[in-house]
Design an enzyme around this catalytic site. Sequence first.
Site, PDB file in Angstrom:
ATOM      1  N   GLU A 194       5.413  -0.339   2.645  1.00  0.00           N
ATOM      2  CA  GLU A 194       4.276  -0.555   1.843  1.00  0.00           C
ATOM      3  C   GLU A 194       3.523  -1.687   2.289  1.00  0.00           C
ATOM      4  O   GLU A 194       2.442  -1.976   2.155  1.00  0.00           O
ATOM      5  CB  GLU A 194       4.867  -0.903   0.481  1.00  0.00           C
ATOM      6  N   HIS A 216      11.576   5.405 -11.289  1.00  0.00           N
ATOM      7  CA  HIS A 216       9.982   5.999 -11.167  1.00  0.00           C
ATOM      8  C   HIS A 216       9.623   5.888 -12.317  1.00  0.00           C
ATOM      9  O   HIS A 216       8.842   6.611 -12.816  1.00  0.00           O
ATOM     10  CB  HIS A 216      10.620   7.503 -10.832  1.00  0.00           C
TER      11      HIS A 216
END
Length: 733
Positions: free
Chosen positions: A463, A533
Amino acid sequence: MATKTYTNSTELAEPRTAGKYQGLSREQLIEAYRLMYTSRKIDDREILLKRQQRIYFQISGAGHEAVGVAAGFVLKPGYDWFYPYYRDRALCLALGATPYEMLLEAVGAADDPNSGGRQMPSHWSFPRLNIVTQSSPTGSQILQAVGCAEAGRYFAAHPAAANKASGDYREFKNVRFHEGEVTYVSLGDGTTSEGEFWEALNTASNRKLPIVFVVEDNEYAISVPVEVQTPGGNISRLVAGFPNFHFEEVDGTDPVETYGTLARSVAYCRAGNGPAFIHAHVIRPYSHSLSDDERLYRPDAERQQDAARDPITRTQMFLLREGILDEKGINRLEKQVEEDLQAAVDQALEAAPPKPETVTDYVYSPDLDPTSSAFETQPAVAAGSDGKKPTPKTMADLINATLRDEMQRDERIVIFGEDVADCSREQYLQGKLIKGKGGVFKLTAGLQFAFGADRVFNSPLAEANIVGRATGMATRGLKPVVEIQFFDYIWPAMMQLRNELPLIRWRSNNGFCAPAVIRVAIGGYLTGGAIYHSQCGESIFTHIPGLRVVFPSNALDAAGLLRTAIRCDDPVLFLEHKRLYRETFGRAPYPGPDYMVPFGKAKVVQAGTDLSLITYGAVVPRALQAAQKIEREHGVKVELIDLRCLNPFDWDTIAASVGKTNRALVAYEDSLSWGYGAEIAARIADQLFDQLDAPVRRVAAKDTFVAYQPILEDAILPQADDLFRAMKELSEY
Ligand SMILES: Cc1ncc(C[n+]2csc(CCOP(=O)(O)OP(=O)(O)O)c2C)c(N)n1
Ligand SMILES: [Mg+2]
C-alpha cells in the site's frame, strides 16, 4: 577502495569517463573542490550560528560532499529530477542552489525558497532545479522518486497529456518532462532497513525505470551501526539479485572515482536500460546532528580512521599532488569561498521572518476551490431506450462510469492498485480468452481494456508503494486515481498519507503540489466482514490538514463527488462504502459526463422541525428508516443531513438546521470515542450552545472492532433501532 562494477542486465551504455580523471577537466576538478569546500563551510558556519542561537537546528552534509558533487556534475538541474536527503548539501550546491538560499532556510526566513520557514534546514526544495520538497521521515522520498520517474516516462509516451486545460487542476500545473530524463534519489545506510526502500526497488526493477538510487553509507544511523541494520553489513550484496539494475559500489569520499560511477550509472539509465544502484561509502565526521554526540558510542580510534578519509582534505591533497592547484591557489579559493559565505550569512541574518498570519497559506490550493459553484452542476439525464425512464444505476456503476468519462476527458489520469487491472497478462485479454477482473469489487472493470495497460495497471501488494508512487506522479502533474482495496489495509501507506501526500504543497510553500485521488473501499454491515473487512476510521484522516475527505452515501453523490475529486487541485481521500456499492437504496440514472457536486456541501435528505440528525455514509439509509418510523409512530419530524464530504464539512447547513430544531444528534458508523462525530458535537456545543434545548447526543459503534458473527456485528455497529431510540429520547428531553 577499488570500484566494483557488476551489471545484471544487457549492455552498459557508452561510459563518458574516458581519459584521465574519469574525463573531468582540471577546471571541473577545481570547481568540485570549491563546491565541496563551500558545503563544509556552510555546515561549520551553521553549527556556529546554532551555538549562538541564531538558527534553531543543524544537520550537516559533512563527509558526503564528494558523492554529492559528482552526482551534481553528471545530472542536469531543471531537466533531471531530484529526491535528495538531508546530507545532500553539496549536491544541491552543485545543481545551482546558493549558500544564501540554504541559510534562508536555517534562519527560517519568509523568503526561504525551500519552505518559507516551515521546514528545518537541509530539507531541500528548489522547484527551478527540479529538486522536489523533502521531508524528515527516513525513506519516504524513495517511492515518490519511483512515481516521478514513471511520470516522466508517461509524459514522453503521451506528450499531449502535458498540455494545459482550463477549468480543472491542469490549468495550474506546469508539466515539464524531457526525453531521457533520470530521477535521482538518495538515502542513508540505515534507511535501507525501511520497507518502503524495498517496495521502491521492486517497482524500479520491474518497470525498468530510469532512476538512480544512491545509498550514502556512513556506517551509522544515529548510533546504530550498519551491521545491525543490514544483514552481513553490506547492502550491495543484499540487493544484487534485483533484475535490470546497473550496480556499482564506490568509495564515495573520492570525487573522481565517484564521478566515474555516477557517469556510467546515469548513462545506463538515460539509455533506457533500467535503474542504477550506487553504494557510496562515505564518512560522518560531525556526529549525526548537533543534538547527537558520537563520542558516546564511537571510540576515538574509529573516528580518527574516518577522518583520514575526509573528502575535503583528500581532494585538496589530490589537487596539490596532481599540480592542478598549488598551495596559494588553494588558499585563494578557500578565502574567496569564506568571504562569499560571510556575505551570505550577513544577508540571511537580516532576512525578514514569515508573518504569523500566513500559517495556513497553502494547506490547500490557492488557485482552485472545490467548494465553489464552479463544481456545482446539474445531472444531465438522458431518457432511456425507447423513451422510457432511464435505468437507475448502482453506486458501483456510476463510480465506474465516472472513472471512464474522466479518463476519456483527461489523459493525465492513471489508475493503479491491487487487482484494479482487467488482466495483467495482456495476451489473455487480446486473445479474448478471459473477461477480465477490474477490481475485487469490479469498480475499475473494463478500464484497462478501454484505455490500455499504461493507464490502468496492477501494483504490487504494497500500500505504501501505491500512495508513494501516486504522490510522485501527482507532483509531476499526472492525476493518479489509485485504489486501496480495503480501508482495513490502508495502514502500510500511513507514512505517505500522514506525512507526505497532503503536505507537499504546505511544506514547500506552494513550490510543489500533489493532487492525487486515493479511492478506498470502507465500512461494515457486511454480515461476515469481521475485523479486517469492516473498518471505518475516517476521523484519523480528517485530522490531517491538507487532505480532503469525501464519504458519499448514494450513487449520484458518488459520481458528482468523484468527478470533483479528480478535477480539483488538492489530494483527496475518497471513501466508498462497500455495503452501498450495490444497494437498492440511492441508485440513480447516469448523470452525464460533467456532473459535479462541490466539496463541503451537505444534502438535506429529509427536512424536519424537531431534531437535526447529522450523519453520512451507510448510516444515512439506516437513519432515514429510523426517521420515517419515528414520524409515523410519534409525529417527530427529523431533519436528516447527509454531510457527503467530511473535510471540509458543511457547518452552515448544520448551524441552520440546529438553529431551527434546537436538538442535535450526530451518528456515525465508526467506534464512538474520538470519532468524527466528536468534532461535530463539540462545535455544536461550542457555537450553538444558546440554541440548544437538549444535550448533543451521538450514536456510533461500540468501542471495539467489528466481529464476524452477525449477531455480534449487529450489536457492535449502530442500527436503525439505536438511532430510533436516541431520536425518541432526545425529542422528549
Ligand atoms: C521514519 C523515521 N524514523 C526515525 C527517524 C529519526 N532519524 C532521523 S535520521 C535517522 C538515522 C538515519 O540514518 P541513515 O539512513 O544511515 O542516514 P545518515 O543520517 O547516517 O546519513 C533516524 C533514526 C526519522 N527521521 N524517520
Ligand atoms: Mg548512515
